[in-house]
Structure formats: structure tokens, C-alpha cells
Design a protein around this motif. Structure first.
Motif, short mmCIF file in Angstrom:
data_model
loop_
_atom_site.label_atom_id
_atom_site.label_comp_id
_atom_site.label_asym_id
_atom_site.label_seq_id
_atom_site.Cartn_x
_atom_site.Cartn_y
_atom_site.Cartn_z
N ASP A 584 -41.22 85.03 -57.29
CA ASP A 584 -42.06 86.19 -57.64
C ASP A 584 -42.17 86.32 -59.16
O ASP A 584 -43.25 86.57 -59.70
N GLU A 585 -41.06 86.11 -59.87
CA GLU A 585 -41.09 86.19 -61.34
C GLU A 585 -41.89 85.05 -61.95
O GLU A 585 -42.56 85.21 -62.98
N VAL A 586 -41.82 83.85 -61.32
CA VAL A 586 -42.59 82.71 -61.81
C VAL A 586 -44.08 83.02 -61.78
O VAL A 586 -44.82 82.78 -62.74
N LEU A 607 -50.43 87.95 -54.80
CA LEU A 607 -49.89 88.74 -53.70
C LEU A 607 -48.43 88.35 -53.50
O LEU A 607 -48.14 87.22 -53.08
N SER A 608 -47.50 89.25 -53.80
CA SER A 608 -46.09 88.94 -53.67
C SER A 608 -45.35 90.19 -53.22
O SER A 608 -45.86 91.31 -53.33
N PRO A 609 -44.11 90.04 -52.71
CA PRO A 609 -43.36 91.19 -52.22
C PRO A 609 -43.00 92.19 -53.30
O PRO A 609 -42.61 93.31 -53.00
N GLY A 610 -43.08 91.78 -54.57
CA GLY A 610 -42.66 92.68 -55.64
C GLY A 610 -41.16 92.76 -55.79
O GLY A 610 -40.64 93.62 -56.47
N ALA A 611 -40.46 91.86 -55.11
CA ALA A 611 -39.00 91.79 -55.18
C ALA A 611 -38.62 90.33 -55.32
O ALA A 611 -39.41 89.43 -55.03
N PRO A 612 -37.40 90.03 -55.79
CA PRO A 612 -37.00 88.62 -55.99
C PRO A 612 -37.13 87.80 -54.71
O PRO A 612 -36.72 88.23 -53.64
N VAL A 613 -37.70 86.62 -54.86
CA VAL A 613 -37.82 85.65 -53.76
C VAL A 613 -37.21 84.35 -54.29
O VAL A 613 -37.85 83.63 -55.06
N GLN A 614 -35.99 84.06 -53.91
CA GLN A 614 -35.26 82.94 -54.47
C GLN A 614 -35.56 81.63 -53.73
O GLN A 614 -35.54 81.60 -52.49
N VAL A 615 -35.85 80.58 -54.50
CA VAL A 615 -36.00 79.23 -53.96
C VAL A 615 -35.16 78.29 -54.81
O VAL A 615 -34.88 78.57 -55.98
N VAL A 616 -34.75 77.17 -54.22
CA VAL A 616 -34.02 76.14 -54.96
C VAL A 616 -35.03 75.14 -55.49
O VAL A 616 -35.64 74.41 -54.72
N ALA A 617 -35.22 75.12 -56.81
CA ALA A 617 -36.30 74.29 -57.36
C ALA A 617 -36.09 74.07 -58.85
O ALA A 617 -35.26 74.71 -59.49
N ASP A 618 -36.88 73.12 -59.37
CA ASP A 618 -36.99 72.88 -60.81
C ASP A 618 -38.15 73.75 -61.30
O ASP A 618 -39.30 73.51 -60.96
N ARG A 619 -37.86 74.75 -62.11
CA ARG A 619 -38.89 75.73 -62.49
C ARG A 619 -40.10 75.07 -63.16
O ARG A 619 -41.25 75.37 -62.83
N ALA A 620 -39.85 74.15 -64.10
CA ALA A 620 -40.96 73.52 -64.82
C ALA A 620 -41.86 72.76 -63.85
O ALA A 620 -43.09 72.79 -63.97
N GLN A 621 -41.26 72.06 -62.86
CA GLN A 621 -42.06 71.30 -61.91
C GLN A 621 -42.88 72.23 -61.01
O GLN A 621 -44.04 71.96 -60.71
N ILE A 622 -42.26 73.35 -60.56
CA ILE A 622 -42.98 74.30 -59.70
C ILE A 622 -44.13 74.95 -60.48
O ILE A 622 -45.23 75.17 -59.94
#
Length: 737
Positions: A584-586, A607-622
Motif C-alpha cells: 500500500d505504501e509502495v 484502490l487500496s485498503p488504506g492499511a499496511p499490506v505486507q508482501v515478501v519482495a524486492d522493493r526496487a523490482q516491484i
């Protein structure tokens, strides 16, 4: 007229930059002048109060008092007004000249300056200073600059020196600009030829076709008149493969039997770089006069092996320079790789034929065995003809399945989509986990062995596997052939087929490295073009066509850099920095940048929940994946419509769903299955790598990507990314083990 020696001449230098002051001091001191340095105009005036130098050299931009102010102060003081003063500046437009007129400067030197030119101006001013001491007649002239009239009296004769200096430097600048424009045009032609050659060589399959393509392309280079390509046969023979514009005496049967000294040097490995042959004995001694005795010899070498030689004859009087020879060397490297690939293809076809023959002979022998063996063999052959054994590829780091064949789908009962959402653990019973990890830690044990697997219905089977490691999509992976023990007998040809597949994968990897090398070279060439284009823009002045040309060149260079970066990203993926990130922050942080990349007629909705949605990822690649999808959507809508990015963490257990939708015209059904293929594009200016990079990055994250599209109704890309568990949350496997 009195004269003074250099050792008696004192020069005051006003310069705030220690580096520039040191360089200027070194140049003047080497000529024998005595140099005093002041750090600004104020300090220079303080020096003049107690000492009188023969010449003042001042920078224009300085703290406290700039060069123009210092010049006015010197010229307004009767005790120092006759001291020549030279300003050092960039001389960007006529306002500098006007400022010099108003301040009373004697001369200008433009940065960066040539050492010899600087010294000649110094000597000129010192000589004029002596001459003016004896002048009695005074004259005046009227000049016009930037629409203003200036009357130059005898007391301001130094302005004539200033105008002459300005004119000389303008002429030099114009000549330099012309030379750089010519270099830029030559570089553009070279790039075009290299592009065409690389694309054509990739499509060529035979050695003859490669030779023909290479000659057609090199003849496009300026000054190249003719060419011929010789391939090595064994260690001491050369065979003419193709030629262009050469006399019959050079291409007649048997002509290549006479090996000249330069060819002998190539075969013996004495030189491995392109060289100019000034006097070729073979051309000189041909029975039919040609009028050309020199040529460039381009060795075709790969991994220390000599594959042949490409010879180029130039127009009379044309000499290939170092930069052109380097370009030809790069071409020779490309041709050598293509020839080696064609030979490997030919050898592979021969090996397939030989192995097919041996397989037929083995089948014939088995038919003569006992009835039980023959029946067993018949059942096996029937099963082999219908489909191969289960084969899959898994990631060595995450153990996730990357690819499976139809036999694996049928044999284990999982659908292909289920397989690609699982890991190797999901087909192993819990008691096998220790054995599995021990085998993965020991490469020798992982190559073969007997294991127990669990099918979708829960039943356990004993399988014998054969495995081999290789690179899959730029990451360590393993290819596995699984055989049920009830089907233990298998044809030797199946193993050979697996080896051939591995060899092909390595060949693809090798081609990827070659593509990355070309991208690096291409990027180096673009880096060399940018400064020249910037010079064109800076010196365009009131010429809009020249300014526009410089801008277009820079845009093309930037696009070329993006293409090179996409090639590097696709062929050599960087190591992922996997960690929990807030999707969501990304999206929120990317929103402003993404909206800036869209025209005003396009809207971006988040369109997002407005709350943290955590994923395991490389931020720059995403972030790169999201940017590529939005730009692709922009192009699909032709600059008008709505792009929607949406997050849904409840789409699938263990995954977060991210979608990118557009209101474009949609993707035709016949193109939908190919959109993730490398180099496939429907755009005139597209590279075909954007969606391929997206697909590669998502797969490397252990995720999935799908697309749905309807003509006239837009397109939606669906991404599933691994969900990062909250503290204390436990995630189970897909099968509950």
C-alpha cells in the motif's frame, strides 16, 4: 622599443578555484613568468596598491568582487589603467563581450583553454603594451553589439584585441562543432549498421547465410569497397565462403589454397585483433590487376579458436582509423559467435540422426529377446510414444516449481497451475524432508536417487530421479526427470535427450551473455554521443533547427539507454533483496511519479485498503513492475483513458492480489498468449522487453501473473505476490504437510 625577458615579467592571477589557479600558475611558470595568485578581486586590488605587475589574468566569477568589477577598478585608476587585463570566462554569448567593453578588458580566454593559445595571448598583450607606450596618433572607431552603439577611442584600443579574440574563438568553436557533428553522423551510421548486423545474425541459421549477411553489412561502412570471408578448415587451410565486389582471380576455385603471410599469421595465432595490411602479397601477385594491395584483416576468433578471417578493401586513399577498427573488431566477434552457433546446430542435427539410428537398432535387438521382455518393452514404448516421463524445473533457493510437463500433470494429478503454486516440499511426505534437504546440500547425491513422492490423491510412490543444475531465468535451478520404479526401464535415448535439452539451455544462457555484452557496448556508445548532443544544444544560439536536433538526439540517447537497461535486466537479473514491504505504501509513494508520466488526458486511480499490506519482495523490482505495467497501459490507451491499480489481500491464501487495468482497446486473442515473450511487441518503437521483464520479476518472487482482455473493453493484469505473515502468524504448505 624596449623589451623584457620572461623571467622579468610578473603576472597577477585572480582565481578563486585552487585547482584552476594551480594549473594556470604551472603553465605560466613553465614559460618562465613570475606568478602571484589572488583568491578574488578584492585581494587583487590590495596587491596592486603595493606592487605593479606587467599583466593581470582574472576569472570572471569570483566571491566578493568578480572579474568585471576588478577590471573596472583597475582601468579607472590612473596608476594601473595601462596594465593589460585578460578575463577568463566561458564566453557563452555577446553579453560577455558587452560586459567586457564596459569594464575595459583587453582580452578574453574561453574555458576550457588550450595551453598554447593562452601563452600566445599573453605574449601578444605584453608586446602590445610595449608598442602602445610609443604610439602618438590616436584613432577611434564605432562598433555595434546587440543593438547598442559603442565608440572606441584611442584610450580603449584594447577592445579591438577583445573583438579579434572573440572572433577567433567563435571560429574555433564553429569548427569544433562541425567536427563533432560529423563524428556524430558517423557514430549514428555505425550504430545503425551494428543494429542491423546483430538482428540479421540472430536470424541466420547456416554458415553461408552468416557470411553473406556480414559482407552486406560491412559494405555499408564509409570507404569500404569490397570484402571476402574465409573460414578455417582444420589448422592449416582456409576456404572462401562469400565475397563482394572482388575480382575473379580472388574467388576462382583453388584461389584460397595459396595462403599469404597475413593469413598464415592468423592461423598460427600470431594476431587476434583487426589490423591494416599495408601491402598484401596475395593481392599484389594476382594475375588480374585490381589496383588494391592493402586491406583490413578482421580475425574471427572465439575462445582461443580461429574460425576464419574477414578481409575488407577500402577506397583508394581511405584509411581506417582506430575507432573504425575497433568497431570492425566488434563485428568480427559477433560473426565468430554466429558461425560457432551455426556449426553447433549442424553438429547437433548430425548427433540426433546418429542417436536416432542407434535407438532404432536397440529397438530391433529388443524385439528378438524373450516374450516377457518383448511385452514389457512394448508397453514401455507405447507409453513413451504417447508422452515423455514427468519432468519439472524447480528453484534451488525457494524450492518452488518453475515449469512442469504434461506427463507430470497427468502422473501426479495436480493441474499445471497448482504445480506452479507449490514447492518441492508439497510432493514429499514429512518423513522425507530430512533426506530431501541432505540431497540438496550435497550436489553429488542430488544428481540421482530413489525418493518417495506424494500424489494429489495422497498416495505415495517410489520414484527414481535424475537431476542436473543450470540457470533458469538467471537464477540457480534444477531440472528433474522422475521415473516411477514400475517403469524403471527406459531407453538410453531419453537420458541423451535430457542432456541435449540442458545443452540447449546453456546455449540460450550463452546468447543471453552475448546480448548483455552488446547492451554494454551500446550503452558505452550512447554515453559518448550525449556530450556532443549537449554541445549542439548549448551552441545552437538562435538556430531552432539545431536546438531541436540536439534535443531529439538526447531523447534518442535516453531511449537507447532504457533499451540497454531492459536488455541487461532481462539477461542478467540482479540478486533480489527479499524482505517484507508495505505494498500500500509502495503505491502511494509511486503515485505522483506515475501520474507525472501520464498525459493530462489520462487518469490514474489507486484502490487500496488504506492499511499496511505486507508482501515478501524486492522493493526496487516491484516498483519497476508497477511502472512498466502503467506505461504499457498508457500506450494501449493511446494517451486517453483511466488506469487503475488495485490491491486485494484476500484473493488467495498466502498471496496478495495486485491488478493493473486500463480502458484501452484490448489485446487481440492471437497476440494474448505471446505478450510475455521476449522481443515480442506490437508497437513501432517498442523493444518487446517491458512485459517480459515484468513476467520474469514476478516469477522470481515466487508469484504468478495472468492477463485478461476484451477487444474494445480494456485489459487487466493480475499479479499474485507472496504475503508476508504478521508476527505470530503460521503458514502451512499447499497440501497441509
Amino acid at each position: 622599443m624596449s623589451t623584457i625577458g620572461n623571467g622579468e615579467v610578473e603576472i597577477l592571477v585572480a582565481e578563486d578555484s585552487p585547482t584552476q589557479a594551480a594549473v594556470l600558475t604551472h603553465v605560466l611558470a613553465k614559460k618562465g613568468y613570475r606568478v602571484t595568485v589572488a583568491r578574488n578581486g578584492r585581494e587583487a586590488l590590495q596587491f596592486l596598491e603595493r606592487h605593479r605587475p606587467h599583466l593581470i589574468i582574472s576569472d570572471v566569477v569570483m566571491p566578493e568582487m568578480n572579474g568585471y568589477e576588478l577590471c573596472k577598478a583597475v582601468k579607472s585608476n590612473p596608476s594601473s589603467s595601462d596594465i593589460p587585463l585578460m578575463l577568463v570566462t566561458t564566453l557563452s554569448d555577446s553579453r560577455d563581450v558587452v560586459a567586457g567593453l564596459e569594464s575595459g578588458a583587453d582580452n578574453f580566454i574561453r574555458k576550457p583553454y588550450d595551453e598554447r593559445y593562452l601563452l600566445s595571448r599573453v605574449e601578444y598583450l605584453l608586446m602590445n603594451r610595449e608598442i602602445r607606450k610609443n604610439q602618438k596618433m590616436r584613432v577611434g572607431i564605432e562598433i555595434s553589439l546587440r543593438g547598442q552603439r559603442h565608440f572606441i577611442t584611442a584610450e580603449r584600443q584594447q577592445i579591438l584585441d577583445l573583438l579579434v579574440s572573440t572572433y577567433e574563438q567563435a571560429v574555433d568553436l564553429n569548427l569544433e562543432l562541425s567536427r563533432r557533428q560529423e563524428d556524430l553522423a558517423r557514430a549514428n551510421r555505425t550504430l545503425t549498421s551494428l543494429y542491423g548486423l546483430a538482428e540479421s545474425l540472430l536470424r541466420a541459421e547456416s554458415e553461408q547465410a552468416i557470411a553473406e549477411i556480414a559482407l552486406d553489412r560491412v559494405l555499408e561502412f564509409p570507404g569500404v569497397r569490397a570484402g571476402w570471408l574465409l573460414q578455417a578448415e582444420g589448422e592449416s587451410a582456409l576456404r572462401l565462403t562469400a565475397s563482394r565486389n572482388v575480382p575473379a582471380a580472388l574467388v576462382d576455385p583453388g584461389a584460397s589454397d595459396a595462403i599469404c603471410s597475413c593469413q598464415q599469421a592468423l592461423l598460427s595465432g600470431d594476431f587476434d585483433r583487426v589490423i591494416n595490411i599495408g601491402d598484401c602479397e596475395r593481392l599484389r601477385n594476382m594475375g588480374e590487376p585490381w589496383g588494391v594491395n592493402s586491406h583490413a584483416a578482421i580475425p574471427l576468433r572465439l575462445d582461443g579458436r580461429t574460425l576464419g578471417i574477414l578481409n575488407l578493401a577500402t577506397e583508394e586513399g581511405t584509411v581506417l582509423h582506430d575507432a573504425e577498427l575497433q568497431t570492425l573488431q566488434n563485428i568480427g566477434n559477433q560473426v565468430a559467435v554466429a558461425l560457432d552457433r551455426a556449426r553447433l546446430r549442424s553438429n547437433l542435427e548430425r548427433l540426433v540422426e546418429e542417436r536416432t539410428l542407434r535407438l532404432e537398432q536397440e529397438i530391433a535387438r529388443r524385439r528378438q529377446a524373450e516374450e516377457r521382455v518383448r511385452e514389457s518393452e512394448e508397453r514401455y514404448r507405447t507409453m513413451f510414444d504417447r508422452n515423455p516421463h514427468p519432468i519439472w524445473v524447480f528453484d534451488l533457493q525457494t524450492l518452488a516449481f518453475l515449469a512442469v510437463n504434461d506427463a507430470a500433470v497427468r502422473h501426479y494429478g495436480y493441474s499445471r497451475e497448482e504445480f506452479l503454486g507449490m514447492t518441492l516440499r508439497d510432493i514429499r511426505p514429512p518423513e522425507e524432508f530430512g533426506k530431501l534437504m541432505a540431497a540438496l546440500d550435497n550436489p553429488s547425491e542430488a544428481a540421482a536417487g530413489l525418493f518417495r513422492h506424494r500424489k494429489r490423491d495422497g498416495s505415495l510412490i517410489d520414484v527414481e530421479i535424475a537431476a542436473a543444475s543450470f540457470q533458469f531465468g538467471g537464477r540457480p535451478a534444477r531440472l528433474v526427470l522422475a521415473v516411477d520404479v514400475t517403469q524403471k526401464r527406459r531407453l538410453e535415448d531419453e537420458r541423451r535427450q535430457l542432456e541435449a535439452q540442458l545443452a540447449q539451455e546453456r546455449q540460450v544462457e550463452s546468447l543471453g551473455r552475448a546480448a548483455a555484452t552488446i547492451a554494454h557496448e551500446f550503452n558505452n556508445v550512447l554515453m559518448g554521443i550525449s556530450p556532443f548532443a549537449e554541445v549542439v544544444q548549448r551552441n545552437a544560439g538562435d538556430n531552432p533547427r539545431l536546438a531541436s536536433a540536439g534535443e531529439q538526439i538526447l531523447k534518442s540517447v535516453q531511449r537507447g539507454k532504457r533499451v540497454a537497461q531492459q536488455i541487461l535486466t532481462f539477461t542478467r537479473p540482479v540478486k533480489l533483496d527479499m524482505k517484507p514491504i508495505d505494498l500500500d505504501e509502495v503505491l502511494a509513494s509511486l503515485g505522483r511519479e506515475l501520474r507525472a508520466s501520464l498525459p493530462e488526458s489520462c487518469r490514474l486511480d489507486l484502490l487500496s485498503p488504506g492499511a499496511p499490506v505486507q508482501v515478501v519482495a524486492d522493493r526496487a523490482q516491484i516498483e519497476q513492475v508497477i511502472t512498466n505495467l502503467v506505461l504499457n497501459a498508457r500506450d494501449a490507451m493511446e494517451g486517453k483513458g483511466v488506469v487503475t491499480l488495485a490491491i486485494d489481500r484476500s484473493a488467495l491464501d498466502g498471496f496478495v492480489h495486485l491488478s493493473c487495468s486500463d480502458t484501452g482497446s484490448g489485446i487481440p486473442p492471437d497476440q494474448l498468449e505471446r505478450i510475455f515473450e521476449p522481443l515480442f511487441t506490437t508497437k513501432r518503437s517498442g523493444t518487446g522487453l517491458g512485459l517480459a521483464v515484468v513476467h520474469q520479476v514476478v516469477k522470481r518472487h515466487g508469484g504468478r501473473i495472468t492477463v485478461e482482455s476484451r477487444m474494445g473493453a480494456g485489459t487487466t493484469f493480475h499479479l499474485l505476490l507472496p504475503h508476508a505473515p504478521e508476527p505470530g502468524e503460521v503458514r502451512g504448505s499447499a497440501t497441509g504437510s
